[in-house]
Design a protein around this motif. Structure first.
Motif, short mmCIF file in Angstrom:
data_model
loop_
_atom_site.label_atom_id
_atom_site.label_comp_id
_atom_site.label_asym_id
_atom_site.label_seq_id
_atom_site.Cartn_x
_atom_site.Cartn_y
_atom_site.Cartn_z
N ILE A 144 13.58 2.91 -9.94
CA ILE A 144 12.80 1.37 -9.75
C ILE A 144 13.27 0.69 -8.59
CG2 ILE A 144 12.26 -0.77 -11.04
CD1 ILE A 144 12.49 0.97 -13.65
N TYR A 145 12.34 0.46 -7.65
CA TYR A 145 12.60 0.10 -6.64
C TYR A 145 11.86 -1.32 -6.10
CZ TYR A 145 9.06 2.67 -4.40
OH TYR A 145 7.80 3.32 -4.20
N SER A 146 12.48 -2.31 -5.37
CA SER A 146 11.62 -3.43 -4.64
C SER A 146 11.36 -3.03 -2.94
CB SER A 146 12.16 -4.62 -5.13
OG SER A 146 13.35 -4.73 -4.46
N ILE A 147 10.41 -3.65 -2.50
CA ILE A 147 10.22 -3.43 -1.23
C ILE A 147 9.99 -5.03 -0.88
CG2 ILE A 147 8.44 -2.82 0.62
CD1 ILE A 147 7.67 -0.60 -1.49
N GLU A 148 10.65 -5.36 0.48
CA GLU A 148 10.58 -6.33 1.26
C GLU A 148 9.89 -5.91 2.53
OE1 GLU A 148 14.22 -8.53 1.84
OE2 GLU A 148 14.78 -7.92 0.02
N LYS A 149 8.53 -6.05 2.60
CA LYS A 149 7.79 -5.61 3.83
C LYS A 149 8.27 -5.99 5.14
CE LYS A 149 3.92 -3.92 0.95
NZ LYS A 149 2.43 -4.28 0.61
N ASP A 150 8.34 -7.59 5.08
CA ASP A 150 8.58 -8.23 6.16
C ASP A 150 9.98 -7.73 6.89
OD1 ASP A 150 6.36 -9.65 5.84
OD2 ASP A 150 7.39 -11.29 4.82
N ALA A 151 11.09 -7.66 5.82
CA ALA A 151 12.42 -7.17 6.55
C ALA A 151 12.41 -5.47 6.29
CB ALA A 151 13.36 -7.57 5.65
N LEU A 152 11.51 -4.98 6.15
CA LEU A 152 11.49 -3.58 6.11
C LEU A 152 13.05 -2.80 5.22
CD1 LEU A 152 10.69 -2.45 9.92
CD2 LEU A 152 9.18 -2.55 7.47
N ILE A 153 13.10 -3.40 4.13
CA ILE A 153 14.09 -3.12 3.01
C ILE A 153 13.48 -2.61 1.83
CG2 ILE A 153 16.17 -4.07 1.87
CD1 ILE A 153 16.58 -5.94 4.16
N ILE A 154 14.10 -1.70 1.43
CA ILE A 154 13.87 -1.12 0.23
C ILE A 154 15.10 -1.12 -0.72
CG2 ILE A 154 13.39 0.84 -1.34
CD1 ILE A 154 11.52 1.66 0.95
N GLU A 155 15.14 -1.87 -2.13
CA GLU A 155 16.07 -2.07 -2.76
C GLU A 155 16.26 -1.11 -4.03
OE1 GLU A 155 19.21 -5.40 -4.23
OE2 GLU A 155 17.09 -5.86 -4.45
N ILE A 156 17.08 -0.34 -4.30
CA ILE A 156 16.77 0.48 -5.44
C ILE A 156 17.60 -0.33 -6.63
CG2 ILE A 156 17.58 2.64 -6.62
CD1 ILE A 156 15.81 3.17 -4.10
N ILE A 157 16.78 -0.65 -7.67
CA ILE A 157 17.25 -1.57 -8.75
C ILE A 157 17.77 -0.76 -9.98
CG2 ILE A 157 16.48 -3.06 -10.67
CD1 ILE A 157 13.99 -3.91 -8.31
N ARG A 158 16.94 0.32 -10.13
CA ARG A 158 17.42 1.30 -11.28
C ARG A 158 17.45 2.68 -11.04
NH1 ARG A 158 15.08 -1.66 -16.80
NH2 ARG A 158 16.54 -3.39 -16.69
N VAL A 159 18.03 3.50 -11.60
CA VAL A 159 18.08 5.00 -11.66
C VAL A 159 18.34 5.45 -13.20
CG1 VAL A 159 18.40 7.08 -10.69
CG2 VAL A 159 18.53 5.26 -9.26
N ARG A 160 17.26 5.76 -13.84
CA ARG A 160 17.52 5.92 -15.29
C ARG A 160 16.56 6.84 -15.90
NH1 ARG A 160 18.04 0.09 -18.48
NH2 ARG A 160 19.74 -0.65 -17.26
N HIS A 161 17.37 7.49 -16.88
CA HIS A 161 16.12 8.48 -17.58
C HIS A 161 15.06 7.82 -18.22
CE1 HIS A 161 14.73 11.25 -20.94
NE2 HIS A 161 15.55 12.28 -20.26
N ARG A 162 14.16 8.44 -18.32
CA ARG A 162 12.80 7.89 -18.51
C ARG A 162 12.58 7.03 -19.88
NH1 ARG A 162 9.51 11.02 -22.00
NH2 ARG A 162 10.55 13.15 -22.42
N LYS A 163 13.32 7.49 -20.77
CA LYS A 163 13.70 6.86 -22.13
C LYS A 163 14.14 5.49 -21.88
CE LYS A 163 14.06 10.96 -25.24
NZ LYS A 163 14.72 11.80 -25.99
N GLU A 164 14.86 5.35 -20.95
CA GLU A 164 15.83 4.11 -21.01
C GLU A 164 15.33 3.15 -19.76
OE1 GLU A 164 19.46 5.30 -20.51
OE2 GLU A 164 19.67 6.02 -22.72
N ALA A 165 14.32 3.70 -18.95
CA ALA A 165 14.12 3.17 -17.38
C ALA A 165 13.34 1.43 -17.60
CB ALA A 165 13.24 4.01 -16.65
N TYR A 166 12.81 1.39 -18.60
CA TYR A 166 11.71 0.04 -18.66
C TYR A 166 12.41 -0.70 -19.63
CZ TYR A 166 8.89 3.57 -16.20
OH TYR A 166 8.24 4.38 -15.29
N ARG A 167 13.32 -0.59 -20.31
CA ARG A 167 14.00 -1.49 -21.32
C ARG A 167 14.73 -2.52 -20.67
NH1 ARG A 167 17.36 2.47 -25.20
NH2 ARG A 167 15.44 3.69 -25.98
N LYS A 168 14.45 -3.92 -21.19
CA LYS A 168 14.79 -5.24 -20.80
C LYS A 168 14.35 -5.15 -19.29
CE LYS A 168 18.56 -5.60 -23.90
NZ LYS A 168 19.74 -5.86 -24.13
N PHE A 169 13.30 -5.05 -18.77
CA PHE A 169 12.81 -5.01 -17.35
C PHE A 169 11.72 -5.94 -17.22
CE2 PHE A 169 10.79 -3.89 -13.50
CZ PHE A 169 11.94 -3.42 -12.85
#
Length: 89
Positions: A63-88
Motif C-alpha cells: 500500500i503506497y501513496s503518490i505525491e505527483k507534484d514532488a514525484l515521491i512514492i511513499e510505501i505505507i504498508r507491506v503485509r499479507h493480504r489477510k492483514e493489509a487492510y485492517r485499521k486503514f
C-alpha cells in the motif's frame, strides 16, 4: 516519464523485514518498478482515499501513496493480504 523517488515509512520497513525470505526479492523488485510506473496493471485505488493505492504481489499487498507534484512514492504498508487492510488508513 520522470522517475519517482521511493520513500518508506518506518513501520513499512519493519513489516517488510518480517516477511518470509522467499517472498522478499519478488516484493522488492515490484516496489522498485513503481519508480518507473506508479500505476502498474495490478494497482487499485483504496476506496475513501485521495492518493493511496495498492498492488498485489502473490499473497502480499503493498500500500503506497503518490505525491505527483514532488514525484515521491511513499510505501505505507507491506503485509499479507489477510492483514493489509485492517485499521486503514
Amino acid at each position: 516519464m520522470a522517475l519517482y523517488k521511493i520513500k518508506w515509512k518506518l513501520s513499512a520497513k519493519k513489516e517488510f523485514k518480517k516477511i518470509d525470505k522467499s517472498e522478499i526479492k519478488k516484493i522488492f523488485t515490484s516496489i522498485e518498478k513503481l519508480s518507473n510506473d506508479p500505476f502498474p496493471s495490478s494497482y487499485k485505488k483504496i476506496l475513501g482515499t485521495e492518493s493511496i493505492y495498492r498492488i498485489k504481489i502473490g499473497n502480499y499487498r503493498v500500500i503506497y501513496s503518490i505525491e505527483k507534484d514532488a514525484l515521491i512514492i511513499e510505501i505505507i504498508r507491506v503485509r499479507h493480504r489477510k492483514e493489509a487492510y485492517r485499521k486503514f488508513p
